[in-house]
Design an enzyme around this catalytic site. Structure first.
Site, PDB file in Angstrom:
ATOM      1  N   CYS A   1     -11.646  -1.127  -7.592  1.00 39.36           N
ATOM      2  CA  CYS A   1     -12.997  -1.351  -7.088  1.00 39.36           C
ATOM      3  C   CYS A   1     -13.714  -0.056  -6.699  1.00 39.36           C
ATOM      4  O   CYS A   1     -14.158   0.695  -7.565  1.00 39.36           O
ATOM      5  CB  CYS A   1     -12.949  -2.338  -5.918  1.00 39.36           C
ATOM      6  SG  CYS A   1     -14.567  -3.088  -5.537  1.00 39.36           S
TER       7      CYS A   1
ATOM      8  N   LYS B   1      -5.124   1.599  -3.631  1.00 40.48           N
ATOM      9  CA  LYS B   1      -6.555   1.894  -3.598  1.00 40.48           C
ATOM     10  C   LYS B   1      -6.737   3.132  -2.740  1.00 40.48           C
ATOM     11  O   LYS B   1      -6.238   3.204  -1.606  1.00 40.48           O
ATOM     12  CB  LYS B   1      -7.328   0.716  -3.019  1.00 40.48           C
ATOM     13  CG  LYS B   1      -8.845   0.892  -3.078  1.00 40.48           C
ATOM     14  CD  LYS B   1      -9.565  -0.364  -2.607  1.00 40.48           C
ATOM     15  CE  LYS B   1     -11.064  -0.228  -2.732  1.00 40.48           C
ATOM     16  NZ  LYS B   1     -11.774  -1.474  -2.321  1.00 40.48           N
TER      17      LYS B   1
ATOM     18  N   GLU C   1      -9.280  -7.646  -7.774  1.00 43.70           N
ATOM     19  CA  GLU C   1      -8.931  -7.161  -6.439  1.00 43.70           C
ATOM     20  C   GLU C   1      -8.848  -8.342  -5.470  1.00 43.70           C
ATOM     21  O   GLU C   1      -9.616  -9.300  -5.562  1.00 43.70           O
ATOM     22  CB  GLU C   1      -9.993  -6.175  -5.969  1.00 43.70           C
ATOM     23  CG  GLU C   1      -9.716  -5.596  -4.582  1.00 43.70           C
ATOM     24  CD  GLU C   1     -10.827  -4.701  -4.080  1.00 43.70           C
ATOM     25  OE1 GLU C   1     -10.529  -3.792  -3.291  1.00 43.70           O
ATOM     26  OE2 GLU C   1     -11.999  -4.903  -4.482  1.00 43.70           O
TER      27      GLU C   1
END
Length: 287
Positions: free
Chosen positions: A146, A112, A37
């Protein structure tokens, strides 16, 4: 991979680092290369460190160049690249986006979906959209950037849509933060009988914009017969530049989903509870 964030002087030097990982792929005959990321935040150390707004705008301006570089690498090396993530601007808003690049030169994206408080406060990043499962010749997989892996509903939805692997590019500043990602990822592997792949940043940037990084790359498996004793196919020592390189077996995965000591996908209780997305999961052929 464990991508090392050290001092660089230009975007061209950043791309040289990307090329190094392309050579690693050749040497080890890998099929998938996973970046962390915010890998493009490496470029922050070339920018003024006292203006977050200008810094993020500069990184956003490199998004297309970064995407094109990954696509070129994937085609040249004949591999799939899960491109970590980089900020991308759409309709005046900034999103944290992973680019998936294929050997044929195609590029797909996964936003995300869950944004941490620091991403909002420091970078004004917005929560993304899209539930995607990607279908390659070797299997189906999803990407959870993440924080996304800490939401079990999302992994279960992807698994029920056919995902066998979940790729997790992450970026964490200390061991506590890393372990949140690691423990969640291991749980998702056990709960869903999927492989989970972690790739993060290590090293420290000489920039107030992105100082500390802690990481340990790993390839995780379910915990049952046919898999490693500790549910870890590969991992490396934390906080050094390196890569976790391992081989996954989808035949074993399929067998153990039906014959394992426990069978959490089969043994769910839809009479007591259910899980359904508000939007359909897109199955996206990528070959």
């Amino acid at each position: 991979m464990q991508y090392f964030l050290g001092r660089i002087r230009s975007w061209e030097e950043f791309e040289e680092n990307l090329d190094f990982w392309g050579e690693v792929v050749d040497e080890y005959h890998a099929h998938v290369l996973v970046f962390p990321e915010f890998v493009t935040f490496h470029y922050l150390c070339t920018l003024p460190s006292n203006d977050h707004h200008k810094a993020i705008k500069e990184i956003v301006s490199k998004a297309e160049r970064f995407r094109n570089k990954l696509a070129s690498m994937a085609k040249e090396k004949g591999i799939y690249i899960v491109g970590g993530s980089t900020p991308v601007e759409r309709d005046g808003k900034i999103y944290n986006v992973c680019h998936l690049c294929t050997p044929s030169g195609k590029v797909f994206t996964q936003d995300k979906l869950h944004i941490t408080p620091s991403e909002t406060e420091s970078w004004e990043i917005q929560a993304g959209e899209g539930l995607n499962v990607f279908e390659a010749s070797w299997g189906r997989f999803a990407i959870q950037v993440c924080y996304d892996i800490e939401f079990p509903e999302l992994s279960r939805i992807y698994t029920l849509a056919g995902a066998e692997t979940i790729f997790v590019p992450y970026s964490t500043d200390d061991r506590k933060a890393y372990l949140r990602v690691r423990y969640a990822a291991q749980a998702r592997a056990v709960e869903n009988y999927v492989y989970v792949v972690l790739a993060g940043n290590v090293g420290n940037l000489p920039s107030r914009n992105y100082l500390l990084n802690y990481g340990q790359a790993a390839i995780l498996s379910p915990s049952d017969v046919g898999f490693p004793m500790d549910g870890t196919i590969a991992e490396v020592q934390p906080n050094i530049e390196s890569a976790a390189i391992g081989e996954v077996d989808f035949e074993v995965l399929s067998q153990q989903r039906h014959l394992g000591s426990v069978r959490p996908l089969r043994d769910r209780r839809p009479d007591l509870y259910n899980l359904a997305p508000n939007y359909p999961v897109k199955i996206i052929p990528v070959d």
